[in-house]
Structure formats: C-alpha cells, structure tokens
Design a protein around this motif. Sequence first.
Motif, PDB file in Angstrom:
ATOM      1  N   HIS A   1      -4.659  -2.429 -15.462  1.00 17.41           N
ATOM      2  CA  HIS A   1      -5.647  -2.030 -16.469  1.00 17.41           C
ATOM      3  C   HIS A   1      -6.883  -1.617 -15.682  1.00 17.41           C
ATOM      4  O   HIS A   1      -7.328  -2.353 -14.795  1.00 17.41           O
ATOM      5  CB  HIS A   1      -5.962  -3.236 -17.374  1.00 17.41           C
ATOM      6  CG  HIS A   1      -6.918  -2.928 -18.488  1.00 17.41           C
ATOM      7  ND1 HIS A   1      -8.246  -2.661 -18.278  1.00 17.41           N
ATOM      8  CD2 HIS A   1      -6.720  -2.835 -19.822  1.00 17.41           C
ATOM      9  CE1 HIS A   1      -8.830  -2.431 -19.442  1.00 17.41           C
ATOM     10  NE2 HIS A   1      -7.924  -2.520 -20.393  1.00 17.41           N
TER      11      HIS A   1
ATOM     12  N   PRO B   1      -9.324   3.198 -21.624  1.00 17.23           N
ATOM     13  CA  PRO B   1      -9.058   2.180 -22.651  1.00 17.23           C
ATOM     14  C   PRO B   1     -10.036   2.330 -23.821  1.00 17.23           C
ATOM     15  O   PRO B   1     -11.234   2.567 -23.614  1.00 17.23           O
ATOM     16  CB  PRO B   1      -9.311   0.857 -21.918  1.00 17.23           C
ATOM     17  CG  PRO B   1      -9.191   1.184 -20.464  1.00 17.23           C
ATOM     18  CD  PRO B   1      -9.656   2.594 -20.317  1.00 17.23           C
ATOM     19  N   LYS B   2      -9.498   2.158 -25.039  1.00 16.89           N
ATOM     20  CA  LYS B   2     -10.291   2.502 -26.221  1.00 16.89           C
ATOM     21  C   LYS B   2     -11.482   1.572 -26.451  1.00 16.89           C
ATOM     22  O   LYS B   2     -12.411   1.924 -27.171  1.00 16.89           O
ATOM     23  CB  LYS B   2      -9.406   2.527 -27.462  1.00 16.89           C
ATOM     24  CG  LYS B   2      -8.912   1.162 -27.920  1.00 16.89           C
ATOM     25  CD  LYS B   2      -8.160   1.277 -29.241  1.00 16.89           C
ATOM     26  CE  LYS B   2      -7.812  -0.106 -29.775  1.00 16.89           C
ATOM     27  NZ  LYS B   2      -7.066  -0.048 -31.041  1.00 16.89           N
ATOM     28  N   ASP B   3     -11.437   0.359 -25.840  1.00 15.59           N
ATOM     29  CA  ASP B   3     -12.545  -0.586 -26.083  1.00 15.59           C
ATOM     30  C   ASP B   3     -13.599  -0.555 -24.980  1.00 15.59           C
ATOM     31  O   ASP B   3     -14.446  -1.432 -24.905  1.00 15.59           O
ATOM     32  CB  ASP B   3     -11.977  -2.003 -26.238  1.00 15.59           C
ATOM     33  CG  ASP B   3     -11.122  -2.404 -25.035  1.00 15.59           C
ATOM     34  OD1 ASP B   3     -10.862  -1.545 -24.153  1.00 15.59           O
ATOM     35  OD2 ASP B   3     -10.706  -3.577 -24.977  1.00 15.59           O
TER      36      ASP B   3
ATOM     37  N   ASP C   1      -4.522   2.835 -25.612  1.00 13.70           N
ATOM     38  CA  ASP C   1      -4.533   1.505 -26.208  1.00 13.70           C
ATOM     39  C   ASP C   1      -3.561   0.603 -25.449  1.00 13.70           C
ATOM     40  O   ASP C   1      -2.344   0.771 -25.553  1.00 13.70           O
ATOM     41  CB  ASP C   1      -4.111   1.653 -27.689  1.00 13.70           C
ATOM     42  CG  ASP C   1      -4.345   0.376 -28.460  1.00 13.70           C
ATOM     43  OD1 ASP C   1      -4.986  -0.553 -27.917  1.00 13.70           O
ATOM     44  OD2 ASP C   1      -3.887   0.316 -29.609  1.00 13.70           O
TER      45      ASP C   1
ATOM     46  N   LYS D   1      -1.542  -2.781 -24.964  1.00 20.50           N
ATOM     47  CA  LYS D   1      -1.052  -3.817 -25.882  1.00 20.50           C
ATOM     48  C   LYS D   1      -0.488  -4.972 -25.070  1.00 20.50           C
ATOM     49  O   LYS D   1      -0.063  -4.777 -23.923  1.00 20.50           O
ATOM     50  CB  LYS D   1       0.029  -3.218 -26.762  1.00 20.50           C
ATOM     51  CG  LYS D   1      -0.563  -2.139 -27.671  1.00 20.50           C
ATOM     52  CD  LYS D   1       0.363  -1.691 -28.761  1.00 20.50           C
ATOM     53  CE  LYS D   1      -0.434  -0.896 -29.782  1.00 20.50           C
ATOM     54  NZ  LYS D   1       0.306   0.228 -30.328  1.00 20.50           N
TER      55      LYS D   1
ATOM     56  N   LEU E   1       1.417  -0.151 -21.655  1.00 19.68           N
ATOM     57  CA  LEU E   1       0.711   1.098 -21.965  1.00 19.68           C
ATOM     58  C   LEU E   1       1.729   2.225 -22.090  1.00 19.68           C
ATOM     59  O   LEU E   1       2.377   2.605 -21.102  1.00 19.68           O
ATOM     60  CB  LEU E   1      -0.293   1.444 -20.852  1.00 19.68           C
ATOM     61  CG  LEU E   1      -0.973   2.816 -21.025  1.00 19.68           C
ATOM     62  CD1 LEU E   1      -1.767   2.875 -22.333  1.00 19.68           C
ATOM     63  CD2 LEU E   1      -1.878   3.114 -19.837  1.00 19.68           C
TER      64      LEU E   1
ATOM     65  N   TYR F   1       2.221   6.103 -22.721  1.00 19.86           N
ATOM     66  CA  TYR F   1       1.429   7.334 -22.693  1.00 19.86           C
ATOM     67  C   TYR F   1       2.376   8.505 -22.493  1.00 19.86           C
ATOM     68  O   TYR F   1       3.086   8.575 -21.479  1.00 19.86           O
ATOM     69  CB  TYR F   1       0.378   7.292 -21.573  1.00 19.86           C
ATOM     70  CG  TYR F   1      -0.443   8.550 -21.585  1.00 19.86           C
ATOM     71  CD1 TYR F   1      -1.361   8.772 -22.611  1.00 19.86           C
ATOM     72  CD2 TYR F   1      -0.269   9.528 -20.620  1.00 19.86           C
ATOM     73  CE1 TYR F   1      -2.082   9.948 -22.677  1.00 19.86           C
ATOM     74  CE2 TYR F   1      -1.001  10.701 -20.672  1.00 19.86           C
ATOM     75  CZ  TYR F   1      -1.897  10.905 -21.700  1.00 19.86           C
ATOM     76  OH  TYR F   1      -2.599  12.068 -21.770  1.00 19.86           O
TER      77      TYR F   1
END
Lengths: 312, 312
Positions: free
Chosen positions: B200, B259-261, B280, B282, B294, B296
């Motif tokens: 990540h 990453p979306k956050d 995103d 998970k 992930l 993609y």
Amino acid sequence: MASNGAQSRFDPTFTQRVVDTMGPNMTQRNREVMSALLRHLHDFAREVELTVDEWMTGVHFINAVGQISTKTRNEAHRVSDVLGLESLVDEIANKIVAEGDVDPTSSSILGPFWSPNAPFRENGGSIIQNPNPDGRVALMHGTITDLLTGKPIAGAVFDIWQASANGKYDFQDPENQAPNNLRGKFRADADGRYWFYCYHPTAYSLPTDGPAYSLLSLMDRHPMRPAHIHIMHRADGRLTKGVQVTHPEYKGCTTQLYPKDDPWLATDTVFAVKDDLVIDFKPLEGDDKATLDLEYNVVLAPKGYKGKQFGP
Amino acid sequence: MASNGAQSRFDPTFTQRVVDTMGPNMTQRNREVMSALLRHLHDFAREVELTVDEWMTGVHFINAVGQISTKTRNEAHRVSDVLGLESLVDEIANKIVAEGDVDPTSSSILGPFWSPNAPFRENGGSIIQNPNPDGRVALMHGTITDLLTGKPIAGAVFDIWQASANGKYDFQDPENQAPNNLRGKFRADADGRYWFYCYHPTAYSLPTDGPAYSLLSLMDRHPMRPAHIHIMHRADGRLTKGVQVTHPEYKGCTTQLYPKDDPWLATDTVFAVKDDLVIDFKPLEGDDKATLDLEYNVVLAPKGYKGKQFGP
C-alpha cells in the motif's frame, strides 16, 4: 498554432485548480505575479501543444543555465537579456513620457558588468588606465540639466564603464586590465558640466560557450552587441561626499550610448538600443590626448516626476 | 493586475521586433514555439508590471535550480512539476476521449524515479525485496484489455515502481534498499491477467532543501504528494522476449494510482491525480503474504487510435 477549437480538448479547469492551491499566507503582490506566471506558462504550453521532448529540452536547458553560472558569470541574466526580458523590465520601471517638449534621457539595461567599486576621478581625467593599441581615444563631455527648469545640476554623478578595444571588460580580462580600467565616476561642476577621456566603444559577442549562445543558435540569431558605452547618472546627494548639494533629488538613470554607424544597432542581441541613445563621434583637433570628440547631454527628471499619465 | 489602458504606455512594437530577429535557418516548429514563448513571457511581464527586483529574483532562482541539480537530482523537472507543467504536457500528449462508453486508462506523469533497469518478475512474485516494518502488503491484480474489443491482451507488460513505507525510492535510500527494490515488470498471461505483491503506498514530501521547496513556500503550498503507485503499460511486442505475440500494437500508458482515502488527493503538489486513477484497497483474507487486496484493470487503446476529434 493550435486553434481555439483544438484547445478545447484539454481540461478547462486545470490552470485555475493550480492557481487555487496557493495558500492565504502570501503577499497580494506575490499572488498576482505567480497567478499570471502560471496562466501564461500553461497558455503557452496549450497554444503550441508542447511535446514531452520539448518540455524535457527546456528542463535540461534550465539546469544547464545554473550549472555554468559562477560568481562572475550570470547565465540566467544573459538568457533573459537575449529574450528581451531585461529591456522590457527596464522600460516598465523607467519609461517616462514628459509632459513638455523635452524628454528625460532614456534608460537602458544595466547588464552584468557594472561595478559598485569604480573610483571617483577628476573632470579632465581619463578612464583609460591600461591602453589597448587598437583603442581610439575620445574626449567625452556635456552638461547635466533639470528636465523641468533646464538648469544645470551641480554635483550630479556621471558613472561610466566600457569594454576595452578587445571587447572585454576588466572582470573578463585580468591579464591585460587592472581592476577599474575603463571605469570611473565624475561629478558635474557648478555649471553642470562633465568632461573626461574614454574610448570609442567596440562591438563584441556574448560568450559562445553556454546555454545563452545555444538558444541564440536555435533562433538563428547572432550574438553581437553593438558598440556601446554604459553610463549611470545620479543626483541624489548620496555620493557627493564633502560637496554642498543645493539641488533637489533626481530620478537616477542607467543607460547606454551607441555610435550611429554601428552595424548591429537594429539587431542588438539584448534589445537595449533606443533612438535618443544613438550618438555621433566627431573628429577632434588640437588635443594631443584624443582624436575624437563626443558631446552628450543628460536630462534628469526630479524624483517623483511621473510625466504623462496613461490608463484609467 | 494592470488594466489594458495602463499597458499602452509601453512600446507596442517591442515584442514583434524581438520575434523578428529570429533568422531563416530554424525549423518551423522551433519558430512557432519560440515566438509563443517570447509573446507569453513579455505579456506576463507587462501584465504584472514586473519590477527589476522581481526579475532579478527570478534570475537568481533559475541559477539556483541548475546549481542544486546532479545526475540523480533534477530540480528543473521538479519545479516544472510544482507549476503543473509536466501534468499539462502529459495531458497534451496523451489525452484520448473514447468514441464509445469505455475510456482508456488515463495517463499521468512519469516523475523522476522510473528506472529502465527494473527486472522482469513472475506473476505471483513480489516487488518487496527489502521489507520495511511499516509496510502493508497488498496483492495487486487485474486484467489488461483492448479498448475496442474488450479482449485480453496476452503478453502486455505491466511495469510498477513505488516508494517504500519511509517515503523513499531505492535511488534515495541506498542504506535500506537494494537497487530495484519495489520495482518490477510483469507480463499478462493468456487471459490478460497479472498478479503480484506490493505495498500500500505511502504519502511523501518533495525534498525541502532546494528552490522547488522555496517556490512552494512562497506560494504557501505544502510539498506533499498523495500516496501513489507508479505504473507503465506497454503492449508493443518490444519487451516480450521469447513470447509469441499475436495482438496488434497498443498505445503505451504511463500513469499513477492513488488510494481513495489519501488526504492529499485534492492538492497533490504536482497535480497528477485524475478521477479514474483513484483506487480502493480492500481487506484480504486467506493469504498469509498480504492483508490487502487491490484489483486494478487496465484498458489500452490500439496504436494510432485517436478517439473523439475536437476542433475544426
């Protein structure tokens, strides 16, 4: 050039988003300058559809500019000169259009060769400390007067610097020239007159070993400056040690003078020639120190004088 | 900003005179680029009435950019990134708006950390060669398909590079990371699938010891990049040694995933985030090598595909 239609395929919000990342803690002036810089930079890239290779060429160019610069070589200054930027900034800072019939002396760019250490010399003296066999000596003289009253400005300072007949300044030519060769400051007498000996100037090339010259070559331009004499005038009392100054303060003027028969006048590589700065050397007889005569009169505007106002 | 009225006090012929000094021996493209550069540079200076001090600040800035640059540090690249220029050039070069419902994967900037030397690794392998105790391992996987047919592209190359959990790439962190740590190339299988282990990603700051950071500070901007994974896709047969390639050539794609956050998504200091690049992670269960999953999927356009055309 891309048409406006073709430009529409790019994100129309991008530039504003970049501008909007600027934070609250910057001066209003810096915000104004950086916003305009970002808009013009992005508009330039979109307008020409700048390619990745062209952008990377620019990146390498900017790194190379800094890498060749030293304490005595300022390549970024030179690059901005060949792009006309210093001349433009000089115009923005100094252009005055007089309300009357007489204009003050035009300014021109300082260039990278002025020295704060030039010595005061007496009127009638010479800035030629290390003669060059090709040098043609001139008696330069004139008056320094007030734009509004036409009266002489006693004590006004006339600072001159020039390259030698080999096209080099003292900084660039330590083998042949002592520091302050072809530099000097003179103070106008009670009638506003100055006079001294200098050289008829010599045209020279910018250095041809760096990025500025590469850029000139890309543009198929020559690297020549027309022959010129650098001068700077001040009448603010700051440098008139021990001399009674009775005049008000004047707006200083930094400029350059060009012989009218120079072949590079129209294409000066740094764009610093203006009509009223073109001068005429005449034969001089009866002076065993010089063969040429140059009369040059300076007109200074009082400090704060704005001239004709434009715009709203 | 100066009004148009105020600008009229400057010589309206100056910029054209500078443009006109360019000689006949240059390419039409160089003439187009340099003419536009000169016009935008001069318009910028007139618009903000750039002062002598501001110009000289810019001169010193450009020299400093080159002086801090080395073989492994490209400060001019970084400065152009924080001004949004690399992102814009990337958009100009790569933007495709598809004619159908599916868009090809958006491109994003290469940045200064890609290496041509990353090794090929097997699907199911890991790019983590020197684990960092703070690293969170993810199983990244997906398919690479053709924009027009939706079919898998067997043999397509997926090149990935990322910073470690300390925010540094192998180049910048030789004490902790061997060359090619967190780099690798993978080849899609017969069904267009790829899968491997990576981290990540971790947000990091641009270097804070040079002119790029000074410029960010002037603009009251932070130096943070959102956490991201760099990826580059190719399906041109060039790098598929020994593998039978039956598909046509595809337009390559260099991009980044976020990453979306991530808190820096909206203000990425190099403006490289695009909506379809936000991903995103998970939770992953049942894999003792990773805690995150992930997925993609990549969509490549055939080489020469232009998409919707704009303009006249």
